[in-house]
Design a protein around this motif. Sequence first.
Motif, PDB file in Angstrom:
ATOM      1  N   GLY A 576       0.937  -1.207  -0.068  1.00 43.11           N
ATOM      2  CA  GLY A 576       0.023   0.120   0.026  1.00 43.11           C
ATOM      3  C   GLY A 576       1.168   1.324   0.237  1.00 43.11           C
ATOM      4  N   LYS A 577       1.949   1.409  -0.486  1.00 49.45           N
ATOM      5  CA  LYS A 577       3.359   2.336  -0.035  1.00 49.45           C
ATOM      6  C   LYS A 577       2.998   3.109  -1.295  1.00 49.45           C
ATOM      7  CE  LYS A 577       5.411  -0.222   3.269  1.00 49.45           C
ATOM      8  NZ  LYS A 577       7.177  -0.288   3.505  1.00 49.45           N
ATOM      9  N   PRO A 578       3.179   4.821  -1.606  1.00 47.15           N
ATOM     10  CA  PRO A 578       3.850   4.851  -3.303  1.00 47.15           C
ATOM     11  C   PRO A 578       4.789   4.536  -3.744  1.00 47.15           C
ATOM     12  CG  PRO A 578       3.519   6.491  -1.063  1.00 47.15           C
ATOM     13  CD  PRO A 578       3.224   5.061  -0.317  1.00 47.15           C
ATOM     14  N   TYR A 579       4.300   4.002  -4.836  1.00 46.00           N
ATOM     15  CA  TYR A 579       5.943   4.130  -5.971  1.00 46.00           C
ATOM     16  C   TYR A 579       6.343   4.796  -6.840  1.00 46.00           C
ATOM     17  CZ  TYR A 579       2.142   1.029  -8.386  1.00 46.00           C
ATOM     18  OH  TYR A 579       0.778   1.260  -9.096  1.00 46.00           O
ATOM     19  N   ALA A 580       6.633   4.412  -7.485  1.00 47.27           N
ATOM     20  CA  ALA A 580       6.687   5.135  -8.984  1.00 47.27           C
ATOM     21  C   ALA A 580       7.538   4.492  -9.841  1.00 47.27           C
ATOM     22  CB  ALA A 580       7.998   6.377  -9.027  1.00 47.27           C
ATOM     23  N   VAL A 581       7.369   4.746 -11.547  1.00 46.50           N
ATOM     24  CA  VAL A 581       7.716   3.157 -11.987  1.00 46.50           C
ATOM     25  C   VAL A 581       8.147   4.225 -13.548  1.00 46.50           C
ATOM     26  CG1 VAL A 581       7.304   1.519 -13.778  1.00 46.50           C
ATOM     27  CG2 VAL A 581       6.195   1.864 -11.654  1.00 46.50           C
ATOM     28  N   THR A 582       8.995   3.700 -14.103  1.00 47.64           N
ATOM     29  CA  THR A 582      10.199   4.995 -15.453  1.00 47.64           C
ATOM     30  C   THR A 582       9.630   4.398 -16.026  1.00 47.64           C
ATOM     31  OG1 THR A 582      11.910   5.515 -13.714  1.00 47.64           O
ATOM     32  CG2 THR A 582      12.388   5.388 -16.019  1.00 47.64           C
ATOM     33  N   ASP A 583       9.062   4.947 -17.551  1.00 44.97           N
ATOM     34  CA  ASP A 583       9.004   4.940 -18.566  1.00 44.97           C
ATOM     35  C   ASP A 583       9.954   4.662 -19.826  1.00 44.97           C
ATOM     36  OD1 ASP A 583       7.534   5.135 -20.921  1.00 44.97           O
ATOM     37  OD2 ASP A 583       6.938   7.274 -20.910  1.00 44.97           O
ATOM     38  N   SER A 584      11.383   4.616 -19.461  1.00 44.63           N
ATOM     39  CA  SER A 584      12.446   4.391 -20.014  1.00 44.63           C
ATOM     40  C   SER A 584      12.229   4.913 -21.566  1.00 44.63           C
ATOM     41  CB  SER A 584      13.530   3.295 -19.714  1.00 44.63           C
ATOM     42  OG  SER A 584      13.472   3.270 -18.227  1.00 44.63           O
ATOM     43  N   ALA A 585      11.183   3.755 -22.366  1.00 46.03           N
ATOM     44  CA  ALA A 585      10.955   3.019 -23.496  1.00 46.03           C
ATOM     45  C   ALA A 585      10.265   4.735 -24.079  1.00 46.03           C
ATOM     46  CB  ALA A 585       9.923   2.396 -23.436  1.00 46.03           C
ATOM     47  N   GLU A 586       9.728   5.707 -22.979  1.00 47.75           N
ATOM     48  CA  GLU A 586       8.897   7.150 -23.413  1.00 47.75           C
ATOM     49  C   GLU A 586       7.890   7.174 -24.369  1.00 47.75           C
ATOM     50  OE1 GLU A 586      12.360   8.922 -24.865  1.00 47.75           O
ATOM     51  OE2 GLU A 586      13.113  10.275 -23.362  1.00 47.75           O
ATOM     52  N   LEU A 587       6.762   6.181 -23.540  1.00 43.61           N
ATOM     53  CA  LEU A 587       5.791   5.704 -23.693  1.00 43.61           C
ATOM     54  C   LEU A 587       4.977   6.923 -24.230  1.00 43.61           C
ATOM     55  CD1 LEU A 587       5.178   1.715 -23.278  1.00 43.61           C
ATOM     56  CD2 LEU A 587       5.744   2.813 -25.044  1.00 43.61           C
ATOM     57  N   GLY A 588       5.020   7.426 -22.856  1.00 42.00           N
ATOM     58  CA  GLY A 588       3.587   8.608 -22.066  1.00 42.00           C
ATOM     59  C   GLY A 588       2.691   8.070 -21.446  1.00 42.00           C
ATOM     60  N   VAL A 589       2.745   8.370 -20.314  1.00 43.18           N
ATOM     61  CA  VAL A 589       2.501   8.913 -19.318  1.00 43.18           C
ATOM     62  C   VAL A 589       0.400   7.479 -19.885  1.00 43.18           C
ATOM     63  CG1 VAL A 589       1.015   9.150 -17.048  1.00 43.18           C
ATOM     64  CG2 VAL A 589       3.027  10.689 -18.270  1.00 43.18           C
ATOM     65  N   GLU A 590      -0.336   8.647 -20.777  1.00 45.64           N
ATOM     66  CA  GLU A 590      -1.602   7.539 -20.757  1.00 45.64           C
ATOM     67  C   GLU A 590      -1.402   6.383 -21.332  1.00 45.64           C
ATOM     68  OE1 GLU A 590      -4.211   9.285 -19.601  1.00 45.64           O
ATOM     69  OE2 GLU A 590      -3.236  10.614 -18.666  1.00 45.64           O
ATOM     70  N   GLU A 591      -0.020   6.262 -22.484  1.00 50.60           N
ATOM     71  CA  GLU A 591       0.107   4.997 -22.856  1.00 50.60           C
ATOM     72  C   GLU A 591       0.455   3.950 -21.533  1.00 50.60           C
ATOM     73  OE1 GLU A 591      -0.009   1.965 -25.950  1.00 50.60           O
ATOM     74  OE2 GLU A 591      -1.104   4.391 -25.892  1.00 50.60           O
ATOM     75  N   PHE A 592       1.408   4.409 -21.380  1.00 49.97           N
ATOM     76  CA  PHE A 592       2.122   4.162 -20.852  1.00 49.97           C
ATOM     77  C   PHE A 592       1.777   3.306 -19.891  1.00 49.97           C
ATOM     78  CE2 PHE A 592       5.499   3.558 -16.657  1.00 49.97           C
ATOM     79  CZ  PHE A 592       6.229   2.323 -17.380  1.00 49.97           C
ATOM     80  N   LYS A 593       0.536   3.772 -18.746  1.00 44.99           N
ATOM     81  CA  LYS A 593      -0.245   3.227 -18.168  1.00 44.99           C
ATOM     82  C   LYS A 593      -1.478   1.708 -18.614  1.00 44.99           C
ATOM     83  CE  LYS A 593      -0.655   7.263 -14.730  1.00 44.99           C
ATOM     84  NZ  LYS A 593      -1.447   7.771 -14.099  1.00 44.99           N
ATOM     85  N   ARG A 594      -1.735   2.992 -20.001  1.00 40.59           N
ATOM     86  CA  ARG A 594      -2.716   1.844 -20.719  1.00 40.59           C
ATOM     87  C   ARG A 594      -2.344   0.507 -21.356  1.00 40.59           C
ATOM     88  NH1 ARG A 594      -4.087  -0.595 -25.308  1.00 40.59           N
ATOM     89  NH2 ARG A 594      -1.752   0.219 -26.574  1.00 40.59           N
ATOM     90  N   GLN A 595      -0.947   0.381 -21.877  1.00 41.59           N
ATOM     91  CA  GLN A 595      -0.110  -0.882 -21.672  1.00 41.59           C
ATOM     92  C   GLN A 595      -0.036  -1.645 -20.451  1.00 41.59           C
ATOM     93  OE1 GLN A 595       2.986  -0.353 -24.565  1.00 41.59           O
ATOM     94  NE2 GLN A 595       2.655   0.069 -26.053  1.00 41.59           N
ATOM     95  N   ASN A 596       0.121  -0.979 -19.330  1.00 41.06           N
ATOM     96  CA  ASN A 596       0.772  -1.454 -18.261  1.00 41.06           C
ATOM     97  C   ASN A 596      -0.261  -1.702 -17.039  1.00 41.06           C
ATOM     98  OD1 ASN A 596       3.374  -2.531 -19.021  1.00 41.06           O
ATOM     99  ND2 ASN A 596       4.207  -0.310 -19.590  1.00 41.06           N
ATOM    100  N   THR A 597      -0.691  -2.575 -16.009  1.00 40.35           N
ATOM    101  CA  THR A 597      -1.781  -2.278 -15.430  1.00 40.35           C
ATOM    102  C   THR A 597      -1.197  -1.652 -13.868  1.00 40.35           C
ATOM    103  OG1 THR A 597      -2.792  -4.292 -16.169  1.00 40.35           O
ATOM    104  CG2 THR A 597      -3.156  -3.027 -14.140  1.00 40.35           C
ATOM    105  N   ALA A 598      -0.370  -1.793 -13.698  1.00 36.94           N
ATOM    106  CA  ALA A 598       0.648  -1.741 -12.292  1.00 36.94           C
ATOM    107  C   ALA A 598       1.143  -0.053 -12.137  1.00 36.94           C
ATOM    108  CB  ALA A 598       1.889  -2.712 -12.394  1.00 36.94           C
ATOM    109  N   VAL A 599       0.756  -0.126 -13.173  1.00 35.40           N
ATOM    110  CA  VAL A 599       1.174   1.479 -12.899  1.00 35.40           C
ATOM    111  C   VAL A 599      -0.188   2.415 -12.554  1.00 35.40           C
ATOM    112  CG1 VAL A 599       3.590   1.014 -13.836  1.00 35.40           C
ATOM    113  CG2 VAL A 599       1.799   2.853 -15.145  1.00 35.40           C
ATOM    114  N   ARG A 600      -1.081   1.947 -12.661  1.00 33.80           N
ATOM    115  CA  ARG A 600      -1.976   2.576 -12.648  1.00 33.80           C
ATOM    116  C   ARG A 600      -2.082   4.012 -11.662  1.00 33.80           C
ATOM    117  NH1 ARG A 600      -6.679  -1.311 -15.264  1.00 33.80           N
ATOM    118  NH2 ARG A 600      -5.837  -1.354 -17.800  1.00 33.80           N
ATOM    119  N   ALA A 601      -1.683   3.572 -10.745  1.00 30.71           N
ATOM    120  CA  ALA A 601      -1.796   4.062  -8.669  1.00 30.71           C
ATOM    121  C   ALA A 601      -0.353   4.548  -8.761  1.00 30.71           C
ATOM    122  CB  ALA A 601      -2.446   3.355  -8.441  1.00 30.71           C
TER     123      ALA A 601
END
Length: 683
Positions: A576-601
Amino acid sequence: MITRAIRVARVGSAAELAAAALMILGFPALMLAALVPSVPAFTAAAAVTYLADHYLHRKGSYLINRLSKVRAGLSIRFLIRQLLLVLLLARLDLADGLVFYGAVACFIAFYGLQAPHGALVTLIRNRRRMPVATRNVDLKSRIRIPDAPPRRLLNRSAEKMLHLDLAAVIGVLVSAATEETLAAFVGIGATIALGTLYVLALMPYVRGSKIPPNADTVLAAVDDWLAAYRPETVLYFSGSKDSVYQVNMWLETMEQLDSRPLIILRERAILANLAPTTVPVICVPGGVHLMNMDLTTVRVALYAANVGKNIHLLRVPTMKHVFIGHGDSDKLASVNPFSKVYDEVWTAGRAGRDRYAIADVGVRDDDIAEVGRPQLAPIETWRGVPEGRIPTVLYAPTWEGWDGDPGNTSIVLAGENIVKKLVKADPPVRVLYKPHPFTGTVSKEAGAAHARITALVEKAAAERAGDARFTADVAARAQAKAELVRIEARIAELSGRGGEKGDEAEATRDGVVDVARHEEIARLRAEWNDAYWTSVGTFEHRVITGAEPRLYDCFNVSDAMVSDISSVVSDFIASGKPYAVTDSAELGVEEFKRQNTAVRAATILSNSAAELGGLLDAVRDPAGDPLAEDRKELKQYLLGPDEPTSIEQFNTAVANLSLKAEARNVGQESRAAAGAAEATTKA
C-alpha cells in the motif's frame, strides 16, 4: 580500467585477475629461463605458475574453463612446464646425465598414471550417480547407499594428481643447481610413488559394496516410498540454475498446503541450489524415468515455468495441470500462449484474468482461477513514516533482459538521475539500492550504469556519515553488529552440522531435513534481519546485493519504491506504499498506463526523473497523497482481496481442482467398466 578488465575476463576480483595474468606470463618466462639457461629464474617462474594455477582452481575461476577451450587445459600446462624443465637440463649440458634420463622417464611414467587415475575417478562418479536424487525422502530404510569416497580423493582430483609432479620438479632443479643427483632421484621416486598410491587408493571404490544399487533398484525404492507417502499435489520445475528462484518462491506455499505435497525437479543443478524445505523433493533428470514413476495418487500438478520438459508430466491424464507462474507482471511472459496446454491457469487477481482476455492467446476465462499471491504474506502494510525517522526510498530496477528493449530497465537511461535526485532530496531521504541479480549480464551499458550508481550511493553514504544532522546510536549499532556475528555463527553451525555430504548419492541417503533445526534457522534469519537493519541505522544509504537482506525485507523498511515494469512492482503494491515506475521507453504517461496495469496508481517518471518530487511529497504527507485510493483499488485488482488470505484461497483452489481430477478418474473407470461389461454380454 581494472574494473573493466575484471568484467571482460569474467573474474571475481582483482586478485583473481592478477593470478591469471601471472600464470599466463609465467610460461613465457619459463621458456626464457630455460633458454638462457638460469636455474634460479626457472625456479621463480615455476613457483609463480604453480601458485597462480592452484589459486585459480581453488576460486573456481571462469578463466580455467576458458583455457581448456583453447587447448591450454590443466594437463597441457603441466606438460609444458615439464618439457621446459627437460629443455633447461639440455641447455645446462646435462643431456647425457642420469638426471636428464631420470626426469624424462619420470614424466613419461607419471603421465602413464594419469590414464588409470582419470578412468577410476570417472568410473566412481558415474557409478555413484543415481537415476534420481532426493531430499526428505526416506530411501535409507529401503536400499543400501554406501558412504561416498573421502572428498580429498575426488574433489579437484585431476589438479591434485598433476601437482604430485612437484616433488620431481623440485628434486631435478636442486640437482641442476648443485650438480648432486640424489635430490633428483628422491624427488622422482616420491612423484612416482605418490601417483601410484593415489591410483591404488581409488581402486576400492569401484567394488560392488562401495557403489549404490542399479537404476532399477533405486527407482523401485522411490516407487515404494511414493506408494507409502501417497503425494496429492506436485510442484514441477525445470530450468537452469539461474532460475532456481522461480521454484524457491513457492517452497513456503508448498509447506502450507492442506494436501500432501511433493516437489519434482528435472535438473541436478536446481536441486543443488534449492533453498531448505521440509517438503519431499525428487530430482528426476531422465524423462523416461519420470514417465515410469508411480504418481497415481497425485491429483494436482503445479507448474512455475513454461518449459519444454513440462510435457513429461503434462502427458499424465489422471491429474489436473495448473500454471501458477513465478510472478505477476504486465510482461508478455505473463500471457504466454503455451499456457493453454494446462487445465487451469491461476492468477493473483482479476488483472491476470483480464490480461489473458486482452491477449487472446487461447486461454478460456472458465479455466482461470484467482488465488492471490501466498508469497506476499511477509509484506507489511504501510502506516506512514514513524516519527523521528527520515523516509526510506528503495530503488529496485529490473535487469536489461535479452531483447535489448530500452523499456526493460531504467538503470541505463534513468538510474543515475533517480539516485542523484534522491540523495540530494531536501528534506532528506535514505536510499536503498537493490538491483536485479542479472543486471549487466547481457548489456555492458547496464553493467557500467550499475557501477556508477553504486559509486553514487556509496559516496553519498560517506558524506552523510560526516553530516552532523545525522547521529547514530553507536551503542545500539555495535550491539546489533555483535548480534549479527552471533546469529551468523549459529546459522552456519546449524546449516553445516554433520558436515558436507560427500556426493549426490550420500546426500540422497541422508537428506531428510531436521524439522526442529529448519524452524530454528527460520527464526534466526528473522532475528538476523532485525539486527541487520538496526546495525545500519535509519539514515545510512545502502547498496544491497546478494541474497540477504531479501527483497521483501527491503520493502518492509522502505516507505516508497522506484522500479520498472516487473513483478517487483506488483509485489510492492501489497504494501500500500507510494511507488514510482520509470517510462524508459518514453511511451508517454497515458500510453504507459494503458499498456501496464501495475502503474495505474504510480507516479510515472521520465528518464530525467523530474517527477520524483511527487513521490516524495506523497511519502512526507500521506493525507495529501492523491494516489492513495487508487493504490487500494489496484491492490485488490492485481492481488485479490485480503480476506480470505491468499494461502486459504490457494488451498481452496487445490482442493476444488483435486475433486475435478477425481471425478474425471471415476468417470473413466465407470466407462471402462461399462465397456468391459458390454463386451462380456456380447460374447
